[in-house]
Motif scaffolding. Sequence first.
Motif, PDB file in Angstrom:
ATOM      1  N   GLY A  22     -11.627 -23.296 -16.096  1.00  0.00           N
ATOM      2  CA  GLY A  22     -10.937 -22.526 -17.116  1.00  0.00           C
ATOM      3  C   GLY A  22     -11.543 -21.196 -17.428  1.00  0.00           C
ATOM      4  N   GLY A  23     -12.864 -21.044 -17.257  1.00  0.00           N
ATOM      5  CA  GLY A  23     -13.505 -19.806 -17.659  1.00  0.00           C
ATOM      6  C   GLY A  23     -13.787 -18.858 -16.532  1.00  0.00           C
ATOM      7  N   SER A  24     -13.109 -19.036 -15.371  1.00  0.00           N
ATOM      8  CA  SER A  24     -13.471 -18.238 -14.208  1.00  0.00           C
ATOM      9  C   SER A  24     -12.461 -17.158 -13.881  1.00  0.00           C
ATOM     10  N   SER A  25     -11.647 -16.738 -14.841  1.00  0.00           N
ATOM     11  CA  SER A  25     -10.599 -15.775 -14.559  1.00  0.00           C
ATOM     12  C   SER A  25     -11.133 -14.389 -14.267  1.00  0.00           C
ATOM     13  N   THR A  26     -12.367 -14.123 -14.656  1.00  0.00           N
ATOM     14  CA  THR A  26     -12.926 -12.799 -14.404  1.00  0.00           C
ATOM     15  C   THR A  26     -13.904 -12.809 -13.245  1.00  0.00           C
ATOM     16  N   MET A  27     -13.739 -13.787 -12.367  1.00  0.00           N
ATOM     17  CA  MET A  27     -14.665 -14.052 -11.274  1.00  0.00           C
ATOM     18  C   MET A  27     -15.337 -12.821 -10.683  1.00  0.00           C
ATOM     19  N   ALA A  28     -14.608 -12.100  -9.840  1.00  0.00           N
ATOM     20  CA  ALA A  28     -15.225 -11.008  -9.098  1.00  0.00           C
ATOM     21  C   ALA A  28     -15.684  -9.895 -10.023  1.00  0.00           C
ATOM     22  N   SER A  29     -14.974  -9.697 -11.155  1.00  0.00           N
ATOM     23  CA  SER A  29     -15.329  -8.606 -12.048  1.00  0.00           C
ATOM     24  C   SER A  29     -16.683  -8.824 -12.720  1.00  0.00           C
ATOM     25  N   ASN A  30     -17.131 -10.085 -12.777  1.00  0.00           N
ATOM     26  CA  ASN A  30     -18.419 -10.382 -13.395  1.00  0.00           C
ATOM     27  C   ASN A  30     -19.578 -10.259 -12.414  1.00  0.00           C
ATOM     28  N   GLU A  31     -19.262 -10.009 -11.138  1.00  0.00           N
ATOM     29  CA  GLU A  31     -20.295  -9.905 -10.119  1.00  0.00           C
ATOM     30  C   GLU A  31     -20.654  -8.447  -9.896  1.00  0.00           C
ATOM     31  N   SER A  32     -21.920  -8.187  -9.719  1.00  0.00           N
ATOM     32  CA  SER A  32     -22.363  -6.824  -9.463  1.00  0.00           C
ATOM     33  C   SER A  32     -22.928  -6.677  -8.062  1.00  0.00           C
ATOM     34  N   ILE A  33     -22.624  -7.647  -7.203  1.00  0.00           N
ATOM     35  CA  ILE A  33     -23.158  -7.644  -5.849  1.00  0.00           C
ATOM     36  C   ILE A  33     -22.438  -6.579  -5.027  1.00  0.00           C
ATOM     37  N   ASN A  34     -23.197  -5.759  -4.343  1.00  0.00           N
ATOM     38  CA  ASN A  34     -22.628  -4.719  -3.497  1.00  0.00           C
ATOM     39  C   ASN A  34     -22.449  -5.265  -2.089  1.00  0.00           C
ATOM     40  N   ILE A  35     -21.225  -5.671  -1.762  1.00  0.00           N
ATOM     41  CA  ILE A  35     -20.933  -6.249  -0.456  1.00  0.00           C
ATOM     42  C   ILE A  35     -20.224  -5.212   0.399  1.00  0.00           C
ATOM     43  N   PRO A  36     -20.663  -5.002   1.633  1.00  0.00           N
ATOM     44  CA  PRO A  36     -20.013  -4.022   2.513  1.00  0.00           C
ATOM     45  C   PRO A  36     -18.540  -4.350   2.724  1.00  0.00           C
ATOM     46  N   LYS A  37     -17.736  -3.318   2.956  1.00  0.00           N
ATOM     47  CA  LYS A  37     -16.294  -3.500   3.133  1.00  0.00           C
ATOM     48  C   LYS A  37     -15.990  -4.456   4.293  1.00  0.00           C
TER      49      LYS A  37
END
Length: 305
Positions: A22-37
């Motif tokens: 239920g609390g994972s709707s902001t998944m990627a937005s909460n991550e600050s990991i810099n992943i290559p394209k």
Amino acid sequence: MALSISTTSTTALITILLLLSGGSSTMASNESINIPKFDIDQLEFALNLEYLEAEFFSWGAFGVGLDSLAPNLTMGGPPPIGVMKANLSSFVRDIIAQFAFQEFGHLRAIKSRVKGFPRPQMDLSAVAFATVMNNAFEMHLVPPFDPYANDINYLLASYVIPYVGLTGYVGTIPKLQSPTSERLVAGLLGVESGQDAVIRTLLFQRALSKVTPYSFTVAEFTSKISKLRNDLGKRGLKDEGVIVPLVQGAEGRIAGNVLVGDQNSLSFDRTPEEILRIVYGSGEENKPGLFYPKGADGRIARSYL
């Protein structure tokens, strides 16, 4: 002794899952990991098969899918076509339920690192799986193969799916540019490999049994399905059934083939193009069909459409 999932325990598991998701709707937005394209494209491509496995296993075990158990993971994508609850023994249902929850976790893990995309349109109907079996045997099975009819049929249908994703992860890891991506895909590969091993073991136990009402054995089904995937993938032998000619077995010394691998028992790899050719059932990465009637999603898959 066979395990069983009671109505009470199933309800409890579903409740826990809903609370956790239920609390994972902001998944990627909460991550600050810099992943290559490049890595992002690879991780997002993997979502296609993870969505498919999550729905197939969830519906097979519980008779409901992501829309009921983890709706935030769908990102508004359309529900799968034709999927339904399978007629399974309590033991096999327990295993498939475990697989379903594992796939929910896989979707959540990937989306915690990349934005992802909505669940694509998928066809998991009996007709889709019957088509696979007809193509594998190069004839129309009568009556049409029903993946949801019983344990054996469902396990054979399950044999069609996780191994394809497994080979994709094997092919992806050496190309990834970020240790974060490598760790994620290695973790996904570990569990997908385990799922495939369980499915193959259960089928190997019944390898010489006939698949009712057909005259073919379980081993023959696995060999035909594997040959079809090799043919569709167009990159040589990367797939084998649960019983093989002695020369193809481990060290060329055994016909039993619970775990499939090359001459050194190393897992085979596949590219995204090979995977699309297989899951589209067309042998072409630019011709959608079968499990993805409108095509898979993500930049890699869309680039071929």
